[in-house]
Design an enzyme around this catalytic site. Structure first.
Site, short mmCIF file in Angstrom:
data_model
loop_
_atom_site.label_atom_id
_atom_site.label_comp_id
_atom_site.label_asym_id
_atom_site.label_seq_id
_atom_site.Cartn_x
_atom_site.Cartn_y
_atom_site.Cartn_z
N CYS A 159 -0.63 -12.76 -28.35
CA CYS A 159 -1.56 -13.43 -27.43
C CYS A 159 -0.88 -14.08 -26.24
O CYS A 159 -1.53 -14.78 -25.47
CB CYS A 159 -2.43 -14.43 -28.17
SG CYS A 159 -1.50 -15.84 -28.75
N ARG A 165 1.17 18.20 -4.25
CA ARG A 165 1.53 17.12 -5.20
C ARG A 165 0.24 16.44 -5.63
O ARG A 165 -0.80 16.60 -4.97
CB ARG A 165 2.46 16.11 -4.54
CG ARG A 165 1.84 15.43 -3.35
CD ARG A 165 2.81 14.51 -2.64
NE ARG A 165 2.22 14.06 -1.39
CZ ARG A 165 2.89 13.51 -0.40
NH1 ARG A 165 4.19 13.35 -0.49
NH2 ARG A 165 2.29 13.12 0.70
N HIS A 175 -0.31 7.26 8.00
CA HIS A 175 0.63 6.48 7.19
C HIS A 175 -0.06 5.24 6.62
O HIS A 175 0.01 4.95 5.42
CB HIS A 175 1.83 6.08 8.05
CG HIS A 175 2.79 5.18 7.35
ND1 HIS A 175 2.73 3.82 7.45
CD2 HIS A 175 3.79 5.46 6.48
CE1 HIS A 175 3.67 3.29 6.70
NE2 HIS A 175 4.33 4.26 6.10
N SER A 204 -0.04 -14.47 -34.87
CA SER A 204 -0.23 -14.08 -33.49
C SER A 204 1.02 -14.49 -32.71
O SER A 204 1.38 -15.67 -32.69
CB SER A 204 -1.47 -14.77 -32.92
OG SER A 204 -1.62 -14.40 -31.58
N ARG A 232 13.97 18.69 4.33
CA ARG A 232 13.08 17.60 3.93
C ARG A 232 13.51 17.00 2.60
O ARG A 232 13.92 17.71 1.69
CB ARG A 232 11.64 18.10 3.81
CG ARG A 232 11.13 18.71 5.10
CD ARG A 232 9.79 19.35 4.91
NE ARG A 232 8.73 18.38 4.98
CZ ARG A 232 7.47 18.66 4.64
NH1 ARG A 232 7.16 19.86 4.19
NH2 ARG A 232 6.54 17.75 4.73
N GLY A 261 6.38 9.38 3.23
CA GLY A 261 6.87 8.83 4.50
C GLY A 261 8.07 7.93 4.38
O GLY A 261 8.49 7.34 5.36
N MET A 276 11.25 8.68 3.25
CA MET A 276 12.55 9.23 3.61
C MET A 276 12.39 10.19 4.79
O MET A 276 11.41 10.14 5.49
CB MET A 276 13.18 9.84 2.39
CG MET A 276 13.61 8.74 1.43
SD MET A 276 14.46 9.35 0.00
CE MET A 276 13.18 10.28 -0.77
N TYR A 307 -3.44 -5.87 -32.80
CA TYR A 307 -4.17 -6.08 -31.53
C TYR A 307 -3.29 -6.80 -30.52
O TYR A 307 -2.28 -7.42 -30.89
CB TYR A 307 -5.46 -6.88 -31.77
CG TYR A 307 -5.21 -8.33 -32.13
CD1 TYR A 307 -5.08 -9.28 -31.14
CD2 TYR A 307 -5.08 -8.72 -33.46
CE1 TYR A 307 -4.82 -10.61 -31.46
CE2 TYR A 307 -4.82 -10.04 -33.79
CZ TYR A 307 -4.69 -10.98 -32.78
OH TYR A 307 -4.41 -12.29 -33.08
N LYS A 366 8.84 17.76 -4.72
CA LYS A 366 8.53 18.76 -3.70
C LYS A 366 9.19 20.09 -4.05
O LYS A 366 8.55 21.16 -4.03
CB LYS A 366 9.02 18.26 -2.34
CG LYS A 366 8.51 19.06 -1.18
CD LYS A 366 8.98 18.45 0.14
CE LYS A 366 8.33 17.10 0.38
NZ LYS A 366 8.96 16.36 1.47
C1 PEP Z 1 2.38 -18.50 -26.01
O1 PEP Z 1 3.25 -19.36 -26.14
O2 PEP Z 1 2.63 -17.29 -25.80
C2 PEP Z 1 0.96 -18.87 -26.08
C3 PEP Z 1 0.00 -17.95 -26.05
O3 PEP Z 1 0.67 -20.19 -26.09
P1 PEP Z 1 0.67 -21.11 -24.77
O4 PEP Z 1 0.90 -20.23 -23.60
O5 PEP Z 1 -0.62 -21.81 -24.75
O6 PEP Z 1 1.83 -22.03 -25.08
#
Ligand code: PEP
Ligand code: MG
Length: 877
Positions: free
Chosen positions: A830, A336, A455, A763, A92, A101, A103, A850, A22
């Site tokens: 993953c 803002r 609010h 992975s 303020r 809202g 504070m 990835y 502000k």
């Molecule tokens: C992991 O361990 O991150 C994974 C992707 O395998 P899972 O969760 O199937 O053990």
């Protein structure tokens, strides 16, 4: 000497850390020459020092305050003691990140028994002067001395009733004077001291109260919810008062430069005439649409339009602007970036690019990743809606979404019922910041008062929670716990459904359907994808999920968990036959059956993926997960497999493990039963060869889980390669495939260079890697992670957001070693963290290719990786 106070003309928008959002924006607007009442800002550093040093104001602060007040008086020609040029101020809070809202605010500070008379004489308006005074007495009492609001409100309402005044504005000057006298007595009764008459004393106490409000419960909960750090403190803005309550040519309002619900490029706002400060957002009186200001004060409307456009172009974002009109003079009190629905966020970002205000990269930074998740929220099924009966149709569509739940009338009840697993809808005449936890616990919020900027509306939009406000055809009685509608009554526990996009309320539960994505969404996601360096794949194995993931922008599949395919009833029988076989021959016989099922599964998956990379992970979980648990199931399985109950029990017992997650699972299964992975390999390659004969060239990538030594990997890789060669020979055809490993154990990270010489890809399975690095069971950590967060041992749950210092370092070292030895190796993540915004920011700084996550997180992950790229991306050496 630390400078703790900055006049507005000493600041600018880049000073948010010090001046709060502000304060920095008020200074910036002053620099732009906009009509902003003069003032100054006490810094966040002053607040931090105050809270750290046992609630003592820093030593030099009072001197600096006096100097500032003098300079302020010189600039404005006004002072707290002047007869003709009386100075009144607002106090303020304003943190770096806006907390609407959350504070506290005090208006009309500087008034006392003497000054109220001066104000009355000068304005020739006693009513106005005493209205200001009673507001100060109320706000000051509540904020500074914690006197409950009801101590003032109950008397105020009773007074109105006794004298048959419909509205606040009907109370005459004498009435307000009487109310002020009573309010001063409230101080004596509640806190045993009088209302302070000295303006400087009022100011100091108010500043301290705002500093303290940084640590109040509702502010803490809000910060927790929005991941705002607890140690950044709030600034305090002291600003000359302008009066929206000085008659019918005055007013106060809030406006957004674009519609915060739909994103339409049209000014959207509300105002009230003869009103002050919080009146509009408090939702007590229902405000008017800003369009009507055009008729009431055309030149003020025009001026406001120009200012709002200028602010939007200057800040390159939709603005939420607070303004006051004093005798047809426009003043801007705050600007803002406006909170908006996910739908509006995307629409606005795309429109601003098309209008040449933003570049595509800037637009990508203007949308929060959690908005993308909201966009995928369901709507009510159109057919189910036709059958449903309406309770109310006049409510305002304050925050979209479709929700069903049981009615509750208080935030506490919402919390209690939610903890018991109930879905609830919070119904209140209006909400206040105290209700925040109950709002979090509810599926939707419904109010009878208040507009689109009340609010309830603002907070719900910020949370992505369904909300309908202003249902004036309902009467919510929180004491008797009933809602009256035109022909009947609903009570606590009754089921209703709320349509936040339309503002409608229905009886009972209405079925929902998937959200539709707009043209703007597709455009926005395309820009994100173009900017992103990291690819985003999905973790999926069912055709439905795979199709969704590709629609959300996945570039391939990062993890097919093959064990998920073994739970169909016919498959489970064969799997159990395999596990319980005592000879290799019997095992192979069982696997031959399973191979057929697996070939069909892989054919479907690979067909949907086409030429996009698809990682299929070979079987991973401990085998006992497939075995029957209850006595009843055991008896049925014994019969199915034609073995005695005793034999079955003995087998099951022999498979029991003390620590199954550290036991016979992952690649260890195939070291002991090589035929298992061979069967899966055959199924993958046969289906890929079949698809190739159909003209579909797929790219299977075979992944071996839970590796911790190079030999585990090479033994299995050689067996797999050998079998694939045989298959190629038998079919007179070959295809491109890869073999890689999951990196899920700390040892695998430490020998990543050696593994990389053997692998086509890595992975990171961050679920197991986190489990094994901390030694926290991923299934049981919930029992203590909360306490770890509360005591500051961990900032966040490491299974949800990467622990950069530990697990992150292992990922970094392993990636660096692997790429140094094998520059073409593909590396991905993953585990669950592959879809987490903060974790992705870190992964993108490494040489990772990835991330992979569940299909519904793919679009959000794409935006995360694009944002990380705009912020600087990978640290290239
Ligand atoms: C992991 O361990 O991150 C994974 C992707 O395998 P899972 O969760 O199937 O053990
Ligand atoms: Mg794992």
């Amino acid at each position: 000497m630390t400078k703790y106070i900055y006049a507005f003309d000493e600041g600018q928008k880049s000073m948010k850390d010090l001046l709060g959002g502000k304060g920095a924006n008020l200074a910036e607007m002053k620099r732009l020459g906009l009509p902003v009442p003069d003032g100054f800002t006490l810094t966040t550093e002053a607040c931090i020092a105050y809270l750290k040093h046992d609630l003592k104001l820093p030593e030099t602060l009072m001197d600096q305050l006096e100097t500032q007040l003098e300079a302020f008086s010189q600039r404005t020609g006004k002072s707290f003691s002047s007869n003709e040029q009386l100075l009144l101020v607002s106090v303020r809070s304003g943190a770096k990140i806006s907390m609407p809202g959350m504070m506290d605010t005090i208006l009309n500070l500087g008034l006392n028994d003497e000054n109220v008379e001066k104000l009355a004489k000068k304005t020739n308006d006693f009513r106005f002067a005493y209205d200001c005074y009673r507001r100060l007495l109320q706000m000051f009492g509540q904020v500074v001395y914690n006197i409950p609001m009801t101590s003032f409100d109950t008397y105020f309402e009773e007074y109105k009733q006794q004298h048959s005044y419909q509205n606040d504005a009907d109370i005459p000057a004498e009435g307000l004077q009487e109310i002020c006298n009573h309010f001063k007595e409230v101080y004596l009764n509640e806190v045993y001291k009088p209302f302070p008459q000295k303006p400087l004393e009022q100011l100091t106490e108010a500043i301290e109260a705002v500093f303290k409000s940084w640590d109040n419960d509702r502010a803490r909960v809000y910060r927790q919810l929005n991941e705002i750090p607890h140690d950044i403190g709030t600034a305090v803005n002291i600003q000359e008062m302008v009066f929206g309550n000085s008659g019918d040519r005055s007013g106060t309002g809030v406006a957004f430069t674009r519609n915060p619900v739909t994103g339409d490029a049209k000014l959207f706002g509300e105002y009230l005439l003869n009103a002050q400060g919080e009146d509009v957002v408090a939702g007590i009186r229902t405000p008017k649409d800003i369009e009507t200001l055009k008729d009431q004060m055309p030149h003020v409307h025009q001026q406001f339009l120009e200012v709002s456009q200028r602010l939007e172009t200057h800040y390159k974002d939709m603005q939420d602007i607070e303004f006051t009109i004093e005798n047809e003079q426009l003043y801007i009190l705050q600007t803002r970036s406006g909170k908006r629905t996910a739908h509006a966020a995307i629409q606005i970002a795309v429109d601003l690019v098309e209008e040449g205000i933003l570049t595509q990269s800037e637009a990508v930074m203007n949308v929060e990743v959690k908005s993308i998740d909201q966009l995928l929220h369901p709507n009510f099924d159109t057919q189910a809606l036709q059958q449903a009966s309406l309770i109310s149709k006049v409510g305002l569509p304050a925050s979209p979404g479709a929700a069903s739940g049981k009615i509750v009338f208080s935030a506490e009840e919402a919390k209690i019922q939610n903890e018991q697993g109930e879905r609830v809808i919070l119904m209140r005449p209006e909400t206040s910041p105290e209700d925040i936890e109950g709002m979090i616990a509810s599926e939707a919020i419904v109010t009878t008062h208040g507009g689109m900027t009340s609010h309830a509306a603002v907070v719900a939009r910020g949370m992505g929670k369904c909300c309908v406000t202003g249902c004036s055809d309902l009467e919510i009685n929180v004491v008797d716990k009933v809602v009256k509608y035109d022909t009947g009554t609903l009570k606590e526990g009754d089921m209703i459904s709320v349509d936040g996009a339309k503002g409608d309320i229905y009886f009972g539960e209405v079925a929902t359907m998937k959200a539709e994505r707009s043209h703007a969404f597709e455009q926005f996601m395309k820009w994100s994808k173009d900017i992103a360096r990291l690819d985003v794949r999905m973790n999926a194995e069912t055709p439905q999920d795979i199709q969704s993931g590709y629609q959300f922008g996945a570039t391939g599949i990062g993890l097919v968990r093959t064990e998920h395919m073994f739970f169909g009833p016919e498959r489970l029988v064969e799997m159990r036959r395999f596990i319980l076989s005592d000879t290799r021959e019997k095992r192979i016989e069982a696997l031959n059956q399973i191979r057929q099922y697996q070939t069909e599964d892989f054919e479907e998956i690979l067909r949907l993926s086409g030429s996009r990379p698809t990682i299929i992970r070979l079987l991973d979980p401990p085998l006992h997960e497939f075995l029957p648990k209850s006595e009843e199931d055991k008896a049925a399985v014994a019969k199915q497999l034609n073995v005695s109950g005793r034999t079955l029990t003995q087998y099951i017992e022999s498979l029991e493990e003390v620590n199954p997650m550290l036991g016979h699972r992952g690649c260890r299964l195939a070291i002991t039963y090589p035929e298992l992975y061979i069967m899966q390999t055959e199924a993958i390659i046969k289906s890929a060869l079949y698809l190739k004969s159909q003209g579909i060239h797929c790219q299977p990538e075979i992944m071996i889980p839970l590796v911790s030594t190079v030999s585990e990997f090479t033994i299995l890789k050689n067996q797999i390669n050998e079998r694939i060669e045989t298959l190629f020979e038998a079919h007179g055809e070959s295809l491109h495939y890869l073999i890689g490993t999951m990196i899920e154990t700390p040892r695998a990270c430490l020998i990543a260079g050696d593994l990389a010489q053997e692998c086509d890809f890595f992975s990171f399975g961050t679920n197991d890697l986190t489990q094994l690095t901390f030694g926290f069971s991923r299934d049981d950590a919930g029992k203590f992670i909360g306490a770890y967060a509360e005591q500051g041992i961990l900032d966040t749950d490491p299974f949800q957001t990467l622990d950069q210092h530990g697990v992150g370092q292992l990922v970094k070292t392993a990636t660096e070693q692997a790429k140094a030895i094998n520059p073409t190796i593909k590396i991905g993540v993953c585990g669950e963290l592959g879809g987490d915004h903060k974790s992705i920011q870190y992964f993108n700084t490494l040489d990772i290719d990835y991330v992979s996550c569940s299909p519904f997180r793919v679009s959000g992950a794409l935006l995360s990786t694009a944002q990380s790229e705009v912020k600087g991306g990978r640290l290239r050496v």
